[in-house]
Design a protein around this motif. Structure first.
Motif, PDB file in Angstrom:
ATOM      1  N   VAL A  22      24.977   3.829  -1.753  1.00 51.32           N
ATOM      2  CA  VAL A  22      25.111   5.206  -2.239  1.00 51.32           C
ATOM      3  C   VAL A  22      25.510   5.208  -3.718  1.00 51.32           C
ATOM      4  N   ALA A  23      26.420   4.308  -4.104  1.00 52.18           N
ATOM      5  CA  ALA A  23      26.834   4.236  -5.516  1.00 52.18           C
ATOM      6  C   ALA A  23      25.635   3.899  -6.391  1.00 52.18           C
ATOM      7  N   ALA A  24      24.787   2.986  -5.910  1.00 53.63           N
ATOM      8  CA  ALA A  24      23.606   2.604  -6.697  1.00 53.63           C
ATOM      9  C   ALA A  24      22.616   3.758  -6.772  1.00 53.63           C
ATOM     10  N   LEU A  25      22.466   4.510  -5.668  1.00 55.42           N
ATOM     11  CA  LEU A  25      21.563   5.666  -5.678  1.00 55.42           C
ATOM     12  C   LEU A  25      22.054   6.719  -6.660  1.00 55.42           C
ATOM     13  N   THR A  26      23.370   6.928  -6.695  1.00 61.95           N
ATOM     14  CA  THR A  26      23.947   7.927  -7.601  1.00 61.95           C
ATOM     15  C   THR A  26      23.716   7.505  -9.052  1.00 61.95           C
ATOM     16  N   ALA A  27      23.906   6.222  -9.331  1.00 60.28           N
ATOM     17  CA  ALA A  27      23.685   5.732 -10.699  1.00 60.28           C
ATOM     18  C   ALA A  27      22.213   5.866 -11.078  1.00 60.28           C
ATOM     19  N   PHE A  28      21.336   5.573 -10.125  1.00 58.67           N
ATOM     20  CA  PHE A  28      19.894   5.699 -10.353  1.00 58.67           C
ATOM     21  C   PHE A  28      19.544   7.154 -10.682  1.00 58.67           C
ATOM     22  N   ALA A  29      20.129   8.082  -9.917  1.00 56.06           N
ATOM     23  CA  ALA A  29      19.887   9.512 -10.165  1.00 56.06           C
ATOM     24  C   ALA A  29      20.370   9.883 -11.565  1.00 56.06           C
ATOM     25  N   GLY A  30      21.488   9.298 -11.988  1.00 54.58           N
ATOM     26  CA  GLY A  30      22.030   9.586 -13.320  1.00 54.58           C
ATOM     27  C   GLY A  30      21.062   9.187 -14.425  1.00 54.58           C
ATOM     28  N   ILE A  31      20.373   8.062 -14.221  1.00 56.81           N
ATOM     29  CA  ILE A  31      19.420   7.592 -15.228  1.00 56.81           C
ATOM     30  C   ILE A  31      18.248   8.574 -15.330  1.00 56.81           C
ATOM     31  N   TRP A  32      17.802   9.062 -14.184  1.00 49.29           N
ATOM     32  CA  TRP A  32      16.626   9.930 -14.173  1.00 49.29           C
ATOM     33  C   TRP A  32      16.946  11.374 -14.501  1.00 49.29           C
ATOM     34  N   SER A  37       0.822  -1.199   0.000  1.00 49.57           N
ATOM     35  CA  SER A  37       0.000   0.000   0.000  1.00 49.57           C
ATOM     36  C   SER A  37       0.864   1.260   0.000  1.00 49.57           C
ATOM     37  N   ILE A  38       2.125   1.131   0.365  1.00 49.49           N
ATOM     38  CA  ILE A  38       3.012   2.298   0.370  1.00 49.49           C
ATOM     39  C   ILE A  38       3.688   2.445  -0.983  1.00 49.49           C
ATOM     40  N   VAL A  39       3.975   1.312  -1.584  1.00 51.56           N
ATOM     41  CA  VAL A  39       4.724   1.344  -2.831  1.00 51.56           C
ATOM     42  C   VAL A  39       3.741   1.214  -3.981  1.00 51.56           C
ATOM     43  N   ASN A  40       3.477   2.302  -4.692  1.00 52.48           N
ATOM     44  CA  ASN A  40       2.502   2.206  -5.773  1.00 52.48           C
ATOM     45  C   ASN A  40       3.128   1.571  -7.009  1.00 52.48           C
ATOM     46  N   GLY A  41       2.337   1.371  -8.045  1.00 53.02           N
ATOM     47  CA  GLY A  41       2.764   0.578  -9.187  1.00 53.02           C
ATOM     48  C   GLY A  41       4.010   1.070  -9.917  1.00 53.02           C
ATOM     49  N   ASP A  42       4.154   2.406 -10.061  1.00 54.25           N
ATOM     50  CA  ASP A  42       5.210   2.923 -10.922  1.00 54.25           C
ATOM     51  C   ASP A  42       6.549   3.092 -10.225  1.00 54.25           C
ATOM     52  N   VAL A  43       6.491   3.302  -8.941  1.00 57.20           N
ATOM     53  CA  VAL A  43       7.704   3.683  -8.242  1.00 57.20           C
ATOM     54  C   VAL A  43       8.680   2.503  -8.177  1.00 57.20           C
ATOM     55  N   SER A  44       9.974   2.808  -8.239  1.00 59.08           N
ATOM     56  CA  SER A  44      10.971   1.748  -8.098  1.00 59.08           C
ATOM     57  C   SER A  44      11.089   1.375  -6.631  1.00 59.08           C
ATOM     58  N   LEU A  45      11.363   0.112  -6.404  1.00 56.66           N
ATOM     59  CA  LEU A  45      11.436  -0.381  -5.029  1.00 56.66           C
ATOM     60  C   LEU A  45      12.709  -1.189  -4.848  1.00 56.66           C
ATOM     61  N   TRP A  46      13.485  -0.809  -3.857  1.00 58.99           N
ATOM     62  CA  TRP A  46      14.667  -1.582  -3.518  1.00 58.99           C
ATOM     63  C   TRP A  46      14.476  -2.137  -2.116  1.00 58.99           C
ATOM     64  N   GLY A 102      28.831 -11.138   6.390  1.00 60.12           N
ATOM     65  CA  GLY A 102      29.930 -10.405   5.785  1.00 60.12           C
ATOM     66  C   GLY A 102      30.120 -10.687   4.309  1.00 60.12           C
ATOM     67  N   ALA A 103      29.860 -11.929   3.903  1.00 58.44           N
ATOM     68  CA  ALA A 103      30.272 -12.330   2.556  1.00 58.44           C
ATOM     69  C   ALA A 103      29.383 -11.779   1.446  1.00 58.44           C
ATOM     70  N   ASN A 104      28.077 -11.681   1.714  1.00 58.19           N
ATOM     71  CA  ASN A 104      27.157 -11.376   0.624  1.00 58.19           C
ATOM     72  C   ASN A 104      26.719  -9.924   0.552  1.00 58.19           C
ATOM     73  N   LEU A 105      27.601  -9.002   0.846  1.00 60.03           N
ATOM     74  CA  LEU A 105      27.233  -7.588   0.816  1.00 60.03           C
ATOM     75  C   LEU A 105      26.980  -7.140  -0.614  1.00 60.03           C
ATOM     76  N   GLY A 106      26.305  -5.988  -0.712  1.00 60.08           N
ATOM     77  CA  GLY A 106      26.083  -5.441  -2.051  1.00 60.08           C
ATOM     78  C   GLY A 106      24.776  -5.910  -2.632  1.00 60.08           C
ATOM     79  N   GLN A 107      24.562  -5.564  -3.875  1.00 55.35           N
ATOM     80  CA  GLN A 107      23.242  -5.787  -4.438  1.00 55.35           C
ATOM     81  C   GLN A 107      23.128  -7.134  -5.124  1.00 55.35           C
ATOM     82  N   VAL A 108      21.921  -7.620  -5.132  1.00 54.48           N
ATOM     83  CA  VAL A 108      21.604  -8.835  -5.864  1.00 54.48           C
ATOM     84  C   VAL A 108      20.472  -8.482  -6.815  1.00 54.48           C
ATOM     85  N   GLU A 109      20.708  -8.642  -8.106  1.00 60.52           N
ATOM     86  CA  GLU A 109      19.660  -8.332  -9.078  1.00 60.52           C
ATOM     87  C   GLU A 109      18.547  -9.369  -8.945  1.00 60.52           C
ATOM     88  N   THR A 110      17.311  -8.895  -8.925  1.00 60.60           N
ATOM     89  CA  THR A 110      16.208  -9.855  -8.922  1.00 60.60           C
ATOM     90  C   THR A 110      15.319  -9.568 -10.114  1.00 60.60           C
TER      91      THR A 110
END
Ligand code: GDP
Length: 456
Positions: free
Chosen positions: A372-382, A315-324, A339-347
């Motif tokens: 933060v690196a992923a947020l910066t890249a996301f901002a670059g796309i938009w 109910s908070i995340v509507n259809g269009d918005v990106s969700l991480w 410790g081992a699995n830090l960072g992002q996992v594409e789903t």
């Protein structure tokens, strides 16, 4: 006397107290102001040190004055500048002295810029660029605003306008020339080719994405999740980072905390929706409603959870918005998968399913660099990665769309009535005139200049 003919003055530098304050005076009495208060009008465009005095002869301040006679001034009118010491009492004394001169008054917001626009010193797109430059918080916003102020769109539009006027003149000359019947092909053809070429150029400008429009406002990122997930902890950690210069935005309420980040020149507003929860308290309910609205209009929701099985609240995340999905408190979990699995996992990309996942410890800082690196890249796309486009406002886009549509009509009418072709071209010229602020724009002017600060 009409307010537009009055001499205006305002503090053009920051609020007192400051080391130096700059007071600008523009209008026919600017010279009088210098004679009355500084004793004489100095040599044009030369800094001159003088003792300022009021009517009674009492010293106000030891100051620097500048004189820019019309028309070679920012507003096109006579302009005087007083560089005084930036204390409140000094400022008040100078303002009192200026007010005592007939036909002078304090300036309205944006009035200096408005005069400079009305006197043809800048066009409307350049005035908008100036407004954006004054309000630019990040380097990318500054660069874009400066390009607009320097005529990125204005120069292009002036070129289009001139060539369209030439093309319509060619057609009209043909119409007069033949008296009756259609304009001969050899006159009409070059005009139509010109029109088609300009239409393509306008369409190319329109095709640049909306990134430059979005850069003015920046991105909104909501941090959401159940209570105690660590939302405030993450917000504070992001806000404290050196790369993220923080100014708490006005509008911070009891339930929504906003932090403004500069991520590599991208303006990003982070919202902590810690208040999103069921409650019977009507005041709190209002806060919850607002938090939901803000999160719903965010460009990205970071769904934070410490419970590794928790799912985001749809109910908070509507259809269009990106969700991480952000798994927090990994420092508490089993060190083997902590410790081992830090960072992002594409789903998989699914409606309302998180597009990325991160594992962090907001308290310890693990994984936050990756986030933060992923947020910066996301901002670059938009918001655009490199040089941004010439269209920085919806106003530009809608006017140019109308202009292009008229030219499409003009082309379609060729051979079916040359008068009609000429008329559509004239309409396109009119639209581009609106873009530059040459025609019926009083409504636009009033709303634009009200955005400005006093003294600008
Ligand atoms: P919010 O309600 O989502 O804003 O959660 P808070 O940021 O207030 O955090 C709730 C509690 O979890 C606080 O006691 C935090 O110190 C703690 N906390 C937040 N992040 C972490 C983390 O990464 N590791 C650990 N161990 N505790 C955390």
């Amino acid at each position: 006397m009409h307010p537009r003919e009055q001499t205006i003055f305002a503090l053009s530098s920051g609020r007192p107290t400051s080391a130096i304050a700059v007071v600008r005076v523009s209008g026919p009495e600017a010279g009088t102001a210098l004679r009355d208060i500084a004793g004489a009008v100095p040599v044009a465009r030369m800094a001159t040190r003088v003792l300022l005095r009021d009517r009674a002869g009492e010293a106000i301040d030891d100051a620097i004055i500048l004189w820019f006679p019309s028309p070679a001034s920012a507003t096109g009118e006579d302009v005087a500048e007083f560089h005084i010491h930036g204390g409140r009492a000094v400022l008040n004394a100078l303002f009192a002295a200026l007010s005592s001169i007939d036909n002078t008054r304090t300036a309205e917001p944006g009035e200096f810029t408005r005069r400079s626009f009305e006197n043809g010193k800048i066009d409307l797109t350049e005035a908008e660029g100036l407004d954006d430059l004054v309000h630019a918080d990040t380097d990318r916003q500054r660069r874009q605003a400066l390009r607009q102020l320097q005529g990125l769109l204005g120069d292009r539009a002036r070129g289009w306008r001139k060539e369209l006027i030439d093309a319509s003149a060619l057609i009209e000359a043909g119409i007069d020339f033949v008296d009756e019947g259609d304009v001969p092909e050899d006159l009409l053809k070059p005009a139509l080719e010109k029109i088609a070429q300009l239409r393509r150029e306008i369409e190319q400008t329109l095709a640049t994405s909306v990134q430059s429009e979005r850069l003015r406002d920046g991105l909104t990122v909501a941090i959401a999740g159940p209570p105690n997930a660590g939302k405030s902890t993450l917000l504070n950690r992001l806000a404290r980072r050196e790369a993220a210069i923080v100014s708490p935005h006005a509008g911070t309420t009891r339930d929504i905390i906003e932090v403004y980040l500069d991520l590599d020149g991208y303006p990003v507003t982070l919202i902590d929706t810690a208040g999103i929860r069921e409650t019977d308290d009507p005041v709190e309910q209002e806060g919850v409603r607002r938090a939901r609205d803000r999160a719903a209009s965010a460009d990205l929701v970071l769904w934070l959870s410490a419970d590794h099985s928790a799912e985001p609240d749809g109910s908070i995340v509507n259809g269009d918005v990106s969700l991480w999905l952000i798994r927090n408190k990994i420092d508490l979990s089993n060190p083997e998968n902590g410790g081992a699995n830090l960072g992002q996992v594409e789903t998989k990309m699914e409606q309302r399913a998180p597009t990325r996942q991160f594992r962090i410890s907001a308290a310890r800082g693990d994984g936050v660099d990756e986030l933060v690196a992923a947020l910066t890249a996301f901002a670059g796309i938009w918001l655009g990665r490199g040089e941004t486009g010439a269209i920085t406002r919806l106003r530009h886009r809608s006017i140019l769309r109308d202009a292009a549509a008229s030219l499409v009509k003009a082309e379609a009418l060729a051979g079916r009535g040359d008068e009609l072709v000429a008329e559509e071209v004239r309409i396109a010229v009119h639209f581009i005139g609106r873009l530059l602020g040459r025609v019926d724009i009083d409504d636009i002017l009033d709303s634009l200049f009200l955005e400005f600060c006093v003294g600008k």
